[in-house]
Write a protein that holds these residues in place. Structure first.
Motif, PDB file in Angstrom:
ATOM      1  N   ASP A  84      53.882  75.423  54.689  1.00 56.98           N
ATOM      2  CA  ASP A  84      53.508  74.281  54.954  1.00 56.98           C
ATOM      3  C   ASP A  84      53.442  73.364  53.740  1.00 56.98           C
ATOM      4  N   LYS A  85      53.860  71.945  54.098  1.00 57.98           N
ATOM      5  CA  LYS A  85      53.819  70.840  52.901  1.00 57.98           C
ATOM      6  C   LYS A  85      54.533  71.188  51.597  1.00 57.98           C
ATOM      7  N   ASN A  86      55.689  71.512  52.000  1.00 57.48           N
ATOM      8  CA  ASN A  86      56.723  71.759  50.883  1.00 57.48           C
ATOM      9  C   ASN A  86      57.942  70.636  51.000  1.00 57.48           C
ATOM     10  N   PRO A  87      58.291  70.191  50.096  1.00 52.52           N
ATOM     11  CA  PRO A  87      59.521  69.217  50.250  1.00 52.52           C
ATOM     12  C   PRO A  87      60.943  69.698  50.428  1.00 52.52           C
ATOM     13  N   PHE A  88      61.255  70.142  51.504  1.00 51.67           N
ATOM     14  CA  PHE A  88      62.373  70.758  51.928  1.00 51.67           C
ATOM     15  C   PHE A  88      63.655  70.270  51.949  1.00 51.67           C
ATOM     16  N   THR A  89      64.715  70.618  51.500  1.00 54.05           N
ATOM     17  CA  THR A  89      66.226  69.838  51.522  1.00 54.05           C
ATOM     18  C   THR A  89      66.963  70.284  52.713  1.00 54.05           C
ATOM     19  N   CYS A  90      67.408  69.543  53.419  1.00 56.34           N
ATOM     20  CA  CYS A  90      68.095  69.619  54.511  1.00 56.34           C
ATOM     21  C   CYS A  90      69.642  69.569  54.187  1.00 56.34           C
ATOM     22  N   GLU A  91      70.269  70.537  53.560  1.00 57.25           N
ATOM     23  CA  GLU A  91      71.459  70.585  53.101  1.00 57.25           C
ATOM     24  C   GLU A  91      71.962  71.935  53.223  1.00 57.25           C
ATOM     25  N   CYS A 142      62.108  67.514  56.377  1.00 55.09           N
ATOM     26  CA  CYS A 142      63.150  67.380  55.327  1.00 55.09           C
ATOM     27  C   CYS A 142      62.355  66.199  54.570  1.00 55.09           C
ATOM     28  N   SER A 143      62.557  66.464  53.142  1.00 53.00           N
ATOM     29  CA  SER A 143      62.320  65.384  52.284  1.00 53.00           C
ATOM     30  C   SER A 143      63.548  64.982  51.502  1.00 53.00           C
ATOM     31  N   PHE A 144      64.694  65.604  51.527  1.00 59.17           N
ATOM     32  CA  PHE A 144      65.988  65.557  50.899  1.00 59.17           C
ATOM     33  C   PHE A 144      66.937  65.957  51.670  1.00 59.17           C
ATOM     34  N   PRO A 145      68.189  65.193  51.797  1.00 64.56           N
ATOM     35  CA  PRO A 145      68.228  63.800  51.251  1.00 64.56           C
ATOM     36  C   PRO A 145      67.563  62.786  51.802  1.00 64.56           C
ATOM     37  N   VAL A 146      67.797  61.579  51.141  1.00 67.12           N
ATOM     38  CA  VAL A 146      66.822  60.455  51.963  1.00 67.12           C
ATOM     39  C   VAL A 146      67.414  60.256  53.219  1.00 67.12           C
ATOM     40  N   SER A 147      68.458  60.265  53.429  1.00 63.09           N
ATOM     41  CA  SER A 147      69.027  60.076  54.874  1.00 63.09           C
ATOM     42  C   SER A 147      68.393  60.827  56.037  1.00 63.09           C
ATOM     43  N   ARG A 148      68.089  62.163  55.576  1.00 61.93           N
ATOM     44  CA  ARG A 148      67.466  63.011  56.620  1.00 61.93           C
ATOM     45  C   ARG A 148      65.933  63.047  56.342  1.00 61.93           C
TER      46      ARG A 148
END
Length: 579
Positions: free
Chosen positions: A324-331, A357-363
């Motif tokens: 929990d509370k990690n800045p995941f990348t949705c790629e 998701c934290s990255f990319p900004v669009s997601r």
């Protein structure tokens, strides 16, 4: 009523102990927490001699007279936490002889004197945690020979727990309150070197505190270790070298970004690991950590973007995972982990459906498990990704070669041309046209012509090669430098701050060092015109490396004896054989 054994009057806004308590002579458990009791009288518990538990926490008790507890000869638990006590002394003659649990936490106690707990021979669990504790005497805990569990707050100076031979569990909060005092690190290390310890928990408030190397080596029975805000960076790899019985490990609020797998190799039986809030950016260290018995893994509040599925393949016993509370990348880079989190039946990924998701900004803000990773499995896309990656790598490699190795390649090219030229001519030219090539900056030219030439050429008769006098006009500068260095037995580098800042001077000493490495002969002489400390040579890596490995001559140091200086230069020129 007189036969009552259990009585709970908590949360009743009582200001004092009710008089009727004295008539409950059979009472064994009395709970009076969270009232507003401020004073305890000597007669309050005079008839409740069968009491085994007394809960007075959450009141306003500021003073505890010795006579109050004198008649409680059967008391085993006393809870006085969260009151207004400023002192405590348990040296009673009769009372509290059977006391096993004492909680004095969250009071206003600033000082604990020597022998304050000496009368508590049966005490097994003690809690003196308090933000206000400022002073502990060296023999505060003397006499607690039965103590097994201790929780307390230590100020940043002297404390002694070595008088507790049966201690198995310790929970310590290091406080910083008031003027700064240098901590006695050796004392803290000795404090927890108790061979019977099985559980150690440490937390530090305020300034960072660093636990020295080897402090846990004597704790061979250690099973639980917690460190919160204790280490400045990842611990030494041999921290747990002698703690093979360790089962649970917690590091929080620590910079573990450089954590290495070697830390875990001595503890293969570890079952629980908590690395929350530790600035972790990758979990690759777990692949080689040999944690085959690990079942519980908590990694909340870190900086993890992408998680490689091979990490969990190296943890065959894992049943609980909290990310929990990690800045995941949705790629596509997260496709393997998402697929694993959805399909595996052994490991419970806690609240995985809530990871965002934290990255990319669009997601950003969308749910991690809702990311459609099916297009990532397309072979064409994968090939495109590989091709792009190779192109980027080739570009980076070309940039690296251009910026860092172009002079090496240029040097090699000219050496090759020279070799081919000599082979074609079928003869060898005289490689020692000069005794020495002098490499110097134009700002130091006056010194070279005024001080050096009259002595080395005029008095000692050496043949020197100088830029402005002996370089062949029209020939590329790099060829002139190469010919000068290899056409001379020696290269003299006249080093000053101007020399260090000159690009061409840097190339000259670079080529001279190439020759030094190539021929393995003593062909390089360093003359320092100024005193330049070694630390100032840090940006000039090659120069500092040469200074560390070779003896050099200093003109400022020879100001009083210039003759000796030039004799040393002469001896340096004479080594290496005739011209």
């Amino acid at each position: 009523m007189r036969q009552m054994r259990f009585f709970n009057v908590s949360y009743n806004k009582l200001k004092k102990i009710p008089h009727d308590i004295r008539s409950l002579s059979s009472l064994e458990i009395l709970i009076m927490n969270d009232n507003i009791i401020s004073n305890l009288g000597c007669e309050d518990f005079v008839n409740t001699t069968h009491l085994t538990e007394l809960h007075l926490n959450g009141n306003r008790i500021a003073k505890l007279q010795r006579c109050v507890l004198e008649s409680l000869t059967n008391l085993k638990l006393l809870n006085l936490s969260d009151n207004l006590l400023v002192t405590f002394k348990a040296s009673t003659k009769v009372g509290l002889q059977k006391l096993e649990i004492l909680d004095l936490s969250q009071n206003f106690i600033k000082l604990l004197n020597n022998y304050d707990f000496r009368g508590l021979r049966s005490l097994k669990h003690l809690n003196v945690t308090s933000y206000f504790l400022e002073n502990l005497k060296y023999y505060t805990f003397l006499g607690l020979k039965s103590l097994k569990s201790f929780s307390g707050s230590f100020p940043l100076y002297l404390v002694n727990l070595r008088t507790l031979p049966q201690l198995e569990k310790i929970q310590v909060n290091f406080n910083y309150n008031g003027p700064f005092r240098t901590p006695y690190l050796k004392t803290y290390e000795d404090s927890i070197r108790i061979k019977s310890l099985k559980s150690v928990s440490m937390a530090h408030q305020g300034l960072l505190y660093y636990l020295a190397e080897g402090v846990l080596h004597n704790l061979k029975h250690l099973e639980y270790f917690k460190a919160e805000n204790i280490y400045l960076s990842a611990p030494y790899s041999d921290t747990f070298q002698f703690n093979q019985k360790l089962r649970s490990l917690i590091f929080t609020k620590t910079d573990l970004s450089e954590l290495q797998p070697e830390l875990f190799l001595p503890i293969p039986n570890l079952e629980s690991l908590d690395l929350s809030e530790s600035q972790l950016k990758s979990l690759d260290f777990l692949v080689h950590a040999n944690l085959s018995a690990l079942r519980y893994l908590k990694l909340t509040g870190n900086e993890l973007n992408v998680i490689n599925k091979t990490v969990f393949q190296s943890l065959p016993s894992l049943t609980f995972l909290d990310l929990d509370k990690n800045p995941f990348t949705c790629e596509c880079s997260s496709a393997d982990f998402i697929q694993w989190a959805k399909s595996n039946t052994q490991t419970q990924v806690v609240n995985a459906h809530q990871y965002v998701c934290s990255f990319p900004v669009s997601r950003r803000g969308s749910l991690l498990l809702d990311f459609n990773f099916q297009p990532c499995l397309d072979d064409g896309g994968f090939l495109c990704f590989v091709s792009s990656a190779c192109l980027v790598a080739l570009t980076l490699l070309s940039s690296f070669v251009y910026h860092f190795l172009r002079w090496h390649l240029t040097y090699t090219f000219h050496l090759l041309l020279s070799f081919l030229y000599e082979s074609r001519k079928g003869r060898k030219r005289d490689l020692h046209q000069f005794d020495a090539f002098v490499s110097y900056n134009v700002h130091d030219e006056d010194w070279v012509y005024r001080e050096m030439l009259p002595v080395l050429e005029g008095q000692q008769g050496w043949r020197l090669c100088l830029h402005h006098r002996d370089f062949q006009p029209g020939k590329p500068i790099i060829e002139n430098i190469t010919d000068a260095i290899y056409g001379s037995r020696k290269t003299i580098c006249v080093i000053s701050r101007s020399y260090l800042q000159s690009e061409w001077c840097s190339r000259e000493i670079q080529m001279a060092s190439f020759r030094l490495f190539d021929e393995k002969k003593d062909v390089l002489i360093l003359l320092f015109l100024e005193e330049i400390p070694a630390r100032h040579l840090s940006p000039y890596y090659r120069m500092r490396k040469l200074v560390k490995k070779r003896t050099y001559l200093s003109w400022p140091q020879a100001a009083q004896h210039p003759g000796v200086f030039w004799q040393n230069v002469q001896r340096a020129l004479q080594t290496g054989g005739p011209s």
